[in-house]
Design a protein around this motif. Structure first.
Motif, PDB file in Angstrom:
ATOM      1  N   PHE A  15       0.823  -1.210   0.000  1.00  0.00           N
ATOM      2  CA  PHE A  15       0.000   0.000   0.000  1.00  0.00           C
ATOM      3  C   PHE A  15       0.862   1.267   0.000  1.00  0.00           C
ATOM      4  O   PHE A  15       0.558   2.244  -0.683  1.00  0.00           O
ATOM      5  N   GLU A  16       1.955   1.215   0.749  1.00  0.00           N
ATOM      6  CA  GLU A  16       2.825   2.389   0.898  1.00  0.00           C
ATOM      7  C   GLU A  16       3.439   2.837  -0.432  1.00  0.00           C
ATOM      8  O   GLU A  16       3.890   3.975  -0.561  1.00  0.00           O
ATOM      9  N   ARG A  17       3.443   1.956  -1.444  1.00  0.00           N
ATOM     10  CA  ARG A  17       3.995   2.339  -2.759  1.00  0.00           C
ATOM     11  C   ARG A  17       3.194   3.459  -3.415  1.00  0.00           C
ATOM     12  O   ARG A  17       3.671   4.095  -4.361  1.00  0.00           O
ATOM     13  N   LEU A  18       2.002   3.715  -2.933  1.00  0.00           N
ATOM     14  CA  LEU A  18       1.192   4.804  -3.508  1.00  0.00           C
ATOM     15  C   LEU A  18       1.917   6.140  -3.375  1.00  0.00           C
ATOM     16  O   LEU A  18       1.667   7.061  -4.152  1.00  0.00           O
ATOM     17  N   LEU A  19       2.812   6.239  -2.416  1.00  0.00           N
ATOM     18  CA  LEU A  19       3.520   7.508  -2.212  1.00  0.00           C
ATOM     19  C   LEU A  19       4.549   7.758  -3.305  1.00  0.00           C
ATOM     20  O   LEU A  19       5.082   8.860  -3.416  1.00  0.00           O
ATOM     21  N   GLN A  20       4.814   6.768  -4.153  1.00  0.00           N
ATOM     22  CA  GLN A  20       5.799   6.950  -5.242  1.00  0.00           C
ATOM     23  C   GLN A  20       5.156   7.469  -6.524  1.00  0.00           C
ATOM     24  O   GLN A  20       5.841   7.746  -7.489  1.00  0.00           O
ATOM     25  N   PHE A  21       3.829   7.592  -6.535  1.00  0.00           N
ATOM     26  CA  PHE A  21       3.155   8.087  -7.745  1.00  0.00           C
ATOM     27  C   PHE A  21       3.145   9.620  -7.757  1.00  0.00           C
ATOM     28  O   PHE A  21       3.311  10.259  -6.728  1.00  0.00           O
TER      29      PHE A  21
END
Ligand SMILES: [Mg+2]
Length: 222
Positions: A214-220
Motif C-alpha cells: 500500500f505504501e507504494r502509492l507515495l511513489q506516484f
C-alpha cells in the motif's frame, strides 16, 4: 498533480479476513450463553466450515439455541462492532496523500449496515470525510455499473481520478472506461477473500498498474 484518489475497502484498506474473524466471534459470543456451550467451541464449528452459519445452525440442534435461525446469525454478524484496524502503514500513507493536496474517497460494495460499521471501526471518516464515503447499497448500484464512479467524480470535478482496489472482477473496468487511473494492490500474502487472478480476465478488466504494498502509492505523481 493533486487528484481524487478513491479506494476500495475490503482487502484494499484492511484484510477482510479480519472482519470475518471478528464477526464470527460476535456470533459465538452472542449464542454461547443461550446454547450453554463455550464460545470457543462455536467459533471452531464456524471456522471449520465453508458455510459457517449453516453448519453452526445444524450443530446447535438439541441445544436451547436450536431456535436461532440463520437470518438471526447474519443480523448479529452485520450489526456487530467490528474489531478491525488500519495498519500504521495504511494510515500513514492516507495521511501523507492528503497532506499532498489529494482528495480521498471510498467506493465500496456491500450491505449498508455492515460497510458503515467497518468505516466507523477503521476511523475512515477522519481521512475521507463523511460525504466522500460511497456505499453502493446507499445509491442503489454497485461497481459492476458506472454509477458509484460517476458519484465520486461529482465530489471532485476538474481533478484527475484514481481508483485503488484489489478485485479485477469489478474494481477497474468502469473507472478505466471513464478515464481514471487504476491501481491494484496485489494480494502479496495470499490472504484475500476473492482470489486475485488477473490473468483470467479480459484486458478491459485489468488495472493499469499493480503495486505490492500500500505504501507504494507515495511513489506516484499525485
Ligand atoms: Mg475489495
Amino acid at each position: 498533480m493533486p487528484s481524487l484518489i478513491a479506494f476500495d475497502l475490503d482487502d484494499t484498506l484492511y484484510k477482510e479476513r479480519d472482519y470475518v474473524v471478528s464477526g464470527r466471534r460476535a456470533v459465538a459470543a452472542a449464542l454461547a450463553p443461550v446454547a450453554g456451550v463455550d464460545a470457543g467451541i462455536l467459533l471452531e464449528v464456524m471456522n471449520n466450515s465453508d458455510d459457517a452459519f449453516e453448519t453452526l445452525h445444524a450443530a446447535l440442534a438439541g441445544t436451547p439455541a436450536a431456535g436461532v435461525g440463520i437470518a438471526e446469525m447474519v443480523a448479529i454478524y452485520r450489526q456487530h462492532r467490528p474489531d478491525i484496524a488500519l495498519t500504521t502503514g495504511v494510515a500513514g500513507t492516507l495521511t501523507e496523500l492528503r497532506r499532498r493536496g489529494n482528495k480521498l474517497a471510498l467506493i465500496t460494495d456491500g450491505n449498508h449496515t455492515r460497510q458503515h460499521a467497518k468505516v466507523r471501526a477503521l476511523g475512515l471518516d477522519d481521512f475521507f470525510g463523511r460525504h466522500n464515503v460511497i456505499v453502493s447499497d446507499d445509491i442503489g448500484s454497485d461497481k459492476t455499473t458506472p454509477a458509484p464512479f460517476a458519484a465520486a467524480e461529482r465530489l471532485a470535478t476538474g481533478m484527475p481520478h484514481v481508483y485503488v482496489g484489489d478485485n479485477p472482477a469489478k474494481d477497474f473496468h468502469w473507472p478505466s472506461v471513464r478515464g481514471w487511473q487504476t491501481i491494484m494492490l496485489a494480494d502479496a500474502e495470499g490472504k484475500n477473500i476473492h482470489i486475485q487472478n488477473i490473468g483470467g480476465f479480459p484486458s478491459v478488466f485489468k488495472p493499469q498498474t499493480v503495486i505490492d504494498r500500500f505504501e507504494r502509492l507515495l511513489q506516484f505523481q499525485f
